[in-house]
Design a protein around this motif. Sequence first.
Motif, PDB file in Angstrom:
ATOM      1  N   LEU A 265     -27.539 -62.839  40.533  1.00  0.00           N
ATOM      2  CA  LEU A 265     -28.589 -61.898  40.946  1.00  0.00           C
ATOM      3  C   LEU A 265     -28.096 -60.448  40.941  1.00  0.00           C
ATOM      4  O   LEU A 265     -28.744 -59.556  40.388  1.00  0.00           O
ATOM      5  CB  LEU A 265     -29.095 -62.289  42.348  1.00  0.00           C
ATOM      6  N   LYS A 266     -26.918 -60.216  41.545  1.00  0.00           N
ATOM      7  CA  LYS A 266     -26.408 -58.847  41.636  1.00  0.00           C
ATOM      8  C   LYS A 266     -25.996 -58.302  40.270  1.00  0.00           C
ATOM      9  O   LYS A 266     -26.166 -57.127  39.991  1.00  0.00           O
ATOM     10  CB  LYS A 266     -25.222 -58.785  42.604  1.00  0.00           C
ATOM     11  N   LYS A 267     -25.488 -59.181  39.404  1.00  0.00           N
ATOM     12  CA  LYS A 267     -25.061 -58.715  38.075  1.00  0.00           C
ATOM     13  C   LYS A 267     -26.263 -58.337  37.206  1.00  0.00           C
ATOM     14  O   LYS A 267     -26.181 -57.432  36.393  1.00  0.00           O
ATOM     15  CB  LYS A 267     -24.211 -59.773  37.375  1.00  0.00           C
ATOM     16  N   ILE A 268     -27.372 -59.057  37.388  1.00  0.00           N
ATOM     17  CA  ILE A 268     -28.589 -58.706  36.632  1.00  0.00           C
ATOM     18  C   ILE A 268     -29.041 -57.298  37.011  1.00  0.00           C
ATOM     19  O   ILE A 268     -29.361 -56.466  36.154  1.00  0.00           O
ATOM     20  CB  ILE A 268     -29.721 -59.730  36.898  1.00  0.00           C
ATOM     21  N   ILE A 269     -29.026 -57.003  38.326  1.00  0.00           N
ATOM     22  CA  ILE A 269     -29.451 -55.670  38.786  1.00  0.00           C
ATOM     23  C   ILE A 269     -28.437 -54.615  38.342  1.00  0.00           C
ATOM     24  O   ILE A 269     -28.803 -53.493  37.989  1.00  0.00           O
ATOM     25  CB  ILE A 269     -29.651 -55.668  40.321  1.00  0.00           C
ATOM     26  N   ALA A 270     -27.131 -54.988  38.312  1.00  0.00           N
ATOM     27  CA  ALA A 270     -26.097 -54.058  37.842  1.00  0.00           C
ATOM     28  C   ALA A 270     -26.313 -53.726  36.360  1.00  0.00           C
ATOM     29  O   ALA A 270     -26.187 -52.568  35.950  1.00  0.00           O
ATOM     30  CB  ALA A 270     -24.716 -54.668  38.045  1.00  0.00           C
ATOM     31  N   LEU A 271     -26.654 -54.742  35.566  1.00  0.00           N
ATOM     32  CA  LEU A 271     -26.904 -54.500  34.138  1.00  0.00           C
ATOM     33  C   LEU A 271     -28.170 -53.670  33.936  1.00  0.00           C
ATOM     34  O   LEU A 271     -28.256 -52.891  32.984  1.00  0.00           O
ATOM     35  CB  LEU A 271     -27.000 -55.832  33.386  1.00  0.00           C
ATOM     36  N   SER A 272     -29.144 -53.827  34.836  1.00  0.00           N
ATOM     37  CA  SER A 272     -30.342 -52.976  34.734  1.00  0.00           C
ATOM     38  C   SER A 272     -29.975 -51.518  35.020  1.00  0.00           C
ATOM     39  O   SER A 272     -30.516 -50.600  34.407  1.00  0.00           O
ATOM     40  CB  SER A 272     -31.432 -53.459  35.697  1.00  0.00           C
ATOM     41  N   THR A 273     -29.027 -51.289  35.951  1.00  0.00           N
ATOM     42  CA  THR A 273     -28.531 -49.925  36.208  1.00  0.00           C
ATOM     43  C   THR A 273     -27.893 -49.363  34.951  1.00  0.00           C
ATOM     44  O   THR A 273     -28.118 -48.204  34.593  1.00  0.00           O
ATOM     45  CB  THR A 273     -27.485 -49.937  37.341  1.00  0.00           C
ATOM     46  N   LEU A 274     -27.085 -50.180  34.294  1.00  0.00           N
ATOM     47  CA  LEU A 274     -26.399 -49.752  33.064  1.00  0.00           C
ATOM     48  C   LEU A 274     -27.424 -49.360  31.993  1.00  0.00           C
ATOM     49  O   LEU A 274     -27.250 -48.363  31.288  1.00  0.00           O
ATOM     50  CB  LEU A 274     -25.511 -50.900  32.572  1.00  0.00           C
ATOM     51  N   SER A 275     -28.499 -50.126  31.914  1.00  0.00           N
ATOM     52  CA  SER A 275     -29.560 -49.840  30.953  1.00  0.00           C
ATOM     53  C   SER A 275     -30.205 -48.484  31.256  1.00  0.00           C
ATOM     54  O   SER A 275     -30.421 -47.662  30.357  1.00  0.00           O
ATOM     55  CB  SER A 275     -30.600 -50.959  31.018  1.00  0.00           C
ATOM     56  N   GLN A 276     -30.491 -48.227  32.540  1.00  0.00           N
ATOM     57  CA  GLN A 276     -31.125 -46.963  32.931  1.00  0.00           C
ATOM     58  C   GLN A 276     -30.173 -45.778  32.750  1.00  0.00           C
ATOM     59  O   GLN A 276     -30.596 -44.677  32.423  1.00  0.00           O
ATOM     60  CB  GLN A 276     -31.598 -47.023  34.391  1.00  0.00           C
ATOM     61  N   LEU A 277     -28.867 -46.012  32.958  1.00  0.00           N
ATOM     62  CA  LEU A 277     -27.879 -44.946  32.722  1.00  0.00           C
ATOM     63  C   LEU A 277     -27.846 -44.570  31.247  1.00  0.00           C
ATOM     64  O   LEU A 277     -27.730 -43.394  30.898  1.00  0.00           O
ATOM     65  CB  LEU A 277     -26.486 -45.402  33.165  1.00  0.00           C
ATOM     66  N   GLY A 278     -27.950 -45.588  30.380  1.00  0.00           N
ATOM     67  CA  GLY A 278     -28.026 -45.324  28.941  1.00  0.00           C
ATOM     68  C   GLY A 278     -29.250 -44.497  28.590  1.00  0.00           C
ATOM     69  O   GLY A 278     -29.187 -43.584  27.763  1.00  0.00           O
ATOM     70  N   LEU A 279     -30.377 -44.806  29.261  1.00  0.00           N
ATOM     71  CA  LEU A 279     -31.626 -44.052  29.037  1.00  0.00           C
ATOM     72  C   LEU A 279     -31.451 -42.593  29.453  1.00  0.00           C
ATOM     73  O   LEU A 279     -31.856 -41.675  28.727  1.00  0.00           O
ATOM     74  CB  LEU A 279     -32.757 -44.709  29.837  1.00  0.00           C
ATOM     75  N   MET A 280     -30.810 -42.366  30.619  1.00  0.00           N
ATOM     76  CA  MET A 280     -30.593 -40.988  31.094  1.00  0.00           C
ATOM     77  C   MET A 280     -29.660 -40.230  30.149  1.00  0.00           C
ATOM     78  O   MET A 280     -29.904 -39.061  29.828  1.00  0.00           O
ATOM     79  CB  MET A 280     -29.983 -41.001  32.496  1.00  0.00           C
ATOM     80  N   MET A 281     -28.583 -40.888  29.730  1.00  0.00           N
ATOM     81  CA  MET A 281     -27.612 -40.257  28.825  1.00  0.00           C
ATOM     82  C   MET A 281     -28.277 -39.847  27.508  1.00  0.00           C
ATOM     83  O   MET A 281     -28.070 -38.738  27.016  1.00  0.00           O
ATOM     84  CB  MET A 281     -26.472 -41.226  28.514  1.00  0.00           C
ATOM     85  N   SER A 282     -29.069 -40.747  26.940  1.00  0.00           N
ATOM     86  CA  SER A 282     -29.693 -40.449  25.649  1.00  0.00           C
ATOM     87  C   SER A 282     -30.749 -39.346  25.801  1.00  0.00           C
ATOM     88  O   SER A 282     -30.939 -38.538  24.886  1.00  0.00           O
ATOM     89  CB  SER A 282     -30.301 -41.712  25.032  1.00  0.00           C
ATOM     90  N   THR A 283     -31.420 -39.289  26.968  1.00  0.00           N
ATOM     91  CA  THR A 283     -32.371 -38.196  27.224  1.00  0.00           C
ATOM     92  C   THR A 283     -31.636 -36.860  27.273  1.00  0.00           C
ATOM     93  O   THR A 283     -32.123 -35.849  26.758  1.00  0.00           O
ATOM     94  CB  THR A 283     -33.100 -38.438  28.569  1.00  0.00           C
ATOM     95  N   LEU A 284     -30.449 -36.866  27.893  1.00  0.00           N
ATOM     96  CA  LEU A 284     -29.621 -35.653  27.951  1.00  0.00           C
ATOM     97  C   LEU A 284     -29.207 -35.202  26.557  1.00  0.00           C
ATOM     98  O   LEU A 284     -29.182 -33.999  26.272  1.00  0.00           O
ATOM     99  CB  LEU A 284     -28.364 -35.915  28.789  1.00  0.00           C
TER     100      LEU A 284
END
Length: 572
Positions: A265-284
């Motif tokens: 459960l916690k790793k799924i949410i951690a990977l979702s964080t990683l996905s959103q960080l990628g989204l923020m980085m690419s927006t930058l």
Amino acid sequence: MCKISSIILIMLSFFSFFMCLLFIMNNLTYFLEWELVSLNSNMIVMTFLFDWMSLLFMSFVLLISSLVIYYSMEYMKSDLNINRFIMLVLMFVLSMMMLIISPNLISILLGWDGLGLVSYCLVIYFQNVKSYNAAMLTALSNRIGDVALLMAISWMLNYGSWNYIFYLDVMNLEMEMNVIGALIVLASMTKSAQIPFSSWLPAAMAAPTPVSALVHSSTLVTAGIYLLIRFNIMLIDSLIGQLLLLLSGLTMFMSGLGANYEFDLKKIIALSTLSQLGLMMSTLCMGYSELAFFHLLTHALFKALLFLCAGAIIHNMNNFQDIRLMGSLSLNMPLTSSCFNVANLALCGMPFLAGFYSKDMILEMVMLSYLNMFSFFLYFFSTGLTVCYSFRLTYYLMTGDMNCGSLNILNDEGWIMLRGMFGLLFLSIIGGSMLNWLIFSTPFMVCLPLFMKLLVLIICMMGGLFGYLISWISLYFYNKSYSSYLFSLFFGSMWFMPYISTYGLINYPLKLGFLTMKSFDQGWSEFFGSQNIYNKLMNYSQFLQILHNNNMKVFMLLFMVWFIILVSFMFI
């Protein structure tokens, strides 16, 4: 101590927020310099930058920290050293504050290193071998970024001071500033866990759940994003920006795929964080720094809520984290399940929740930008994967039967935990619209054809449908062939990145060390060196000991030999 810390932090958060409103209305920026030491003509200066961005981010970090500490009163109540835990969390928050208000690379390094060191202490909080390994991977991955930051500090010696904010606009095209920009990007990639440094983020889940809520929402992993928001001018129309766009897009895609194969459960949410960080980085990388900052804040709200709900579920499930053991939580824990579903829908970009305003705007700006087809595909496919794993999570947690022990008494009676969650629930619903009015003072409309306008919604609906169907099919028709096992192993282990980061880096040096020890330390150097010398000296010592014990015989023998030689010479 929990309650006092929580009250102080929430008061500071409100003060920071109202100061942010004042700064936005009057368009203010305060730059404070405090001279610590002056020796001859050399000065050590502490510098602080207060503008609407730093004050708003500080208020969010303080608010989430206060709710997390309040939540910890119940979650960590069986811990005898809870005050030590709270002190570590407060040190963590203080390091983040230092990083947020610093326009100076030296003072940024203080906050940056503080985050790295305290995160190590928090990951090993539950002391076992797995935690130690995870903490070591986290610390060593982040050390690469620390070294890059130190090198950037040394390159800043080409200028008059370490206050990078003075030189970004003027020296943008110079080689020295480009090198500093590249080093800052490397540091941000390690802290925000972009490919190839992604493996530490799921490993850091060994920390207590309140820490995970804090780390993944507004502190450790967002430090790299925040630093690049300040250095954003270095990324626009540069080679390093294009490379980062590719890597962040791949991070988004890889973590979305991995979350669909994960059962923790916690790793799924951690990977979702990683996905959103990628989204923020690419927006930058596309040059939309305010948009990335907007998504950073909205993401902090619903991600903290998601982790707190996961913590409450794990707490009630007798510390089980496997989603295959869960089921029908909506019947047994209705309030926690409601909070969890709202956070999940905000993550997916459900219209009019917090995540919708930022994600929808980012994807519409992607459609307006001059992007190639590959980057466009990564953006939209990763968005579909986000909804896919969110609905998969909902299927496993909320529907079906409980697959755990029948003696588990699930309930929603942790009122302290629920109060902390309700605060974030309220913000996850209204936070997006509030920040939209606050950050973008001039309303603007993105005009697109109808299909492109609805494309985000279509992708989300398809992702949700696929997530639900795949979960249902995998329960009944799971293929156990070796090829499907390898396929799921590859995607489920983040493209073998944890193996490459651990075994891949340490395996050959360890083998070389073993061979060196075998050949040299316990081989030739042992034979020609200490051991052989020791044996020789011991033999000589034993021989001298024999002589010493029989000295009268030896003297008589030598005397006889000498006498015989003398007599023989006389007769010659």
